[in-house]
Design an enzyme around this catalytic site. Sequence first.
Site, mmCIF file in Angstrom:
data_model
loop_
_atom_site.group_PDB
_atom_site.id
_atom_site.type_symbol
_atom_site.label_atom_id
_atom_site.label_comp_id
_atom_site.label_asym_id
_atom_site.label_seq_id
_atom_site.Cartn_x
_atom_site.Cartn_y
_atom_site.Cartn_z
ATOM 1 N N HIS A 165 0.841 -1.200 0.000
ATOM 2 C CA HIS A 165 0.000 0.000 0.000
ATOM 3 C C HIS A 165 0.875 1.249 0.000
ATOM 4 O O HIS A 165 2.064 1.199 0.312
ATOM 5 C CB HIS A 165 -0.916 0.024 1.230
ATOM 6 C CG HIS A 165 -2.119 -0.870 1.084
ATOM 7 N ND1 HIS A 165 -2.099 -2.199 1.406
ATOM 8 C CD2 HIS A 165 -3.371 -0.609 0.629
ATOM 9 C CE1 HIS A 165 -3.290 -2.735 1.170
ATOM 10 N NE2 HIS A 165 -4.081 -1.799 0.699
ATOM 11 N N LYS A 222 -0.567 4.994 4.409
ATOM 12 C CA LYS A 222 -1.456 4.071 5.138
ATOM 13 C C LYS A 222 -0.947 3.877 6.569
ATOM 14 O O LYS A 222 0.237 3.683 6.793
ATOM 15 C CB LYS A 222 -1.535 2.729 4.397
ATOM 16 C CG LYS A 222 -2.546 1.768 5.025
ATOM 17 C CD LYS A 222 -2.815 0.575 4.113
ATOM 18 C CE LYS A 222 -3.711 -0.458 4.771
ATOM 19 N NZ LYS A 222 -5.041 0.074 5.120
#
Length: 261
Positions: free
Chosen positions: A149, A153
Amino acid sequence: MKIAILGAAGRMGQFLLSTAAKTEGCEVVAAVERPDHPLLGTAVAVPGVPAGLTYSSQWPAAAEVVIDFTFHSCVPNNLSNAAANGQGYVLGTTGLTPEEQEAVHAAANTIPVIWAPNMSLGVNLLLELVRRSAEILGPEYDIEIVETHHRLKKDAPSGTAIGLAQAAAAGRKVSLDDVACYGRQGIVGERPSGEIGIHALRGGSVVGDHTVHFIADEERIEITHKASSREVFAKGAIRGALWVGGKQPGIYTMRHVLGFE
Ligand code: NAD
């Protein structure tokens, strides 16, 4: 199918409006927002949405199905309005408290509710493929899950990676808590049979990649999902809305929408 979008001016709401406008058999009859939203009364400027549609805070009684991507605390009130009007419900909003989750169960006595924290069709298909693969391949295939990600995040591993690990554990009929290994460092010893490894990479602006590895001595299988836009969630929700209209009261998941149950 006449649908209303709750949270229409939000990030997901805008994708839901544009996706619904492009979907055959889907008619957007209301774009609902909170009573103090600055766009109330203004035209919905999303290509394909019928001219004359404006943001409103009125309950959309004309809709057959409502799609809720709002905020957890307003979900119980939305559910009771939908139940009073006999409307199908697609619940995408996350972060519900235990009391708010109770409200979902209560409403589902009266109306059909699709409740799915990840409405991407691809991720839901991946969950099913992983469960079945783990069941068929057996413990001689070591399972390792890798997710990637963007650098902003905050949590790791992703909820989807944990869901994939749970699906693999379910396929093997074991509890994930008994077999999970979240990353490795130092003298960890040989890999125990049946372990499920879960690993998180972070960097750049990656929306969300997940790969499940099944690794045997003679061969390796890798199943990958890559999300590149929030539109995947909107497409899943609209597909759910078309499916849920007219169903019996109860709680459904994307597994039902996809025909896995
Ligand atoms: P957002 O903050 O951009 O949009 C939410 C919108 O809801 C806002 O415009 C807000 O004004 C509106 N709203 C708040 N209270 C309302 C009310 N009482 N009535 C009508 N509208 C109201 O948030 P977002 O990124 O669009 O996400 C919305 C929710 O969907 C979050 O809970 C998020 O976690 C969830 N989500 C779920 C999935 C999934 O696949 N299930 C995917 C993405 C996001």
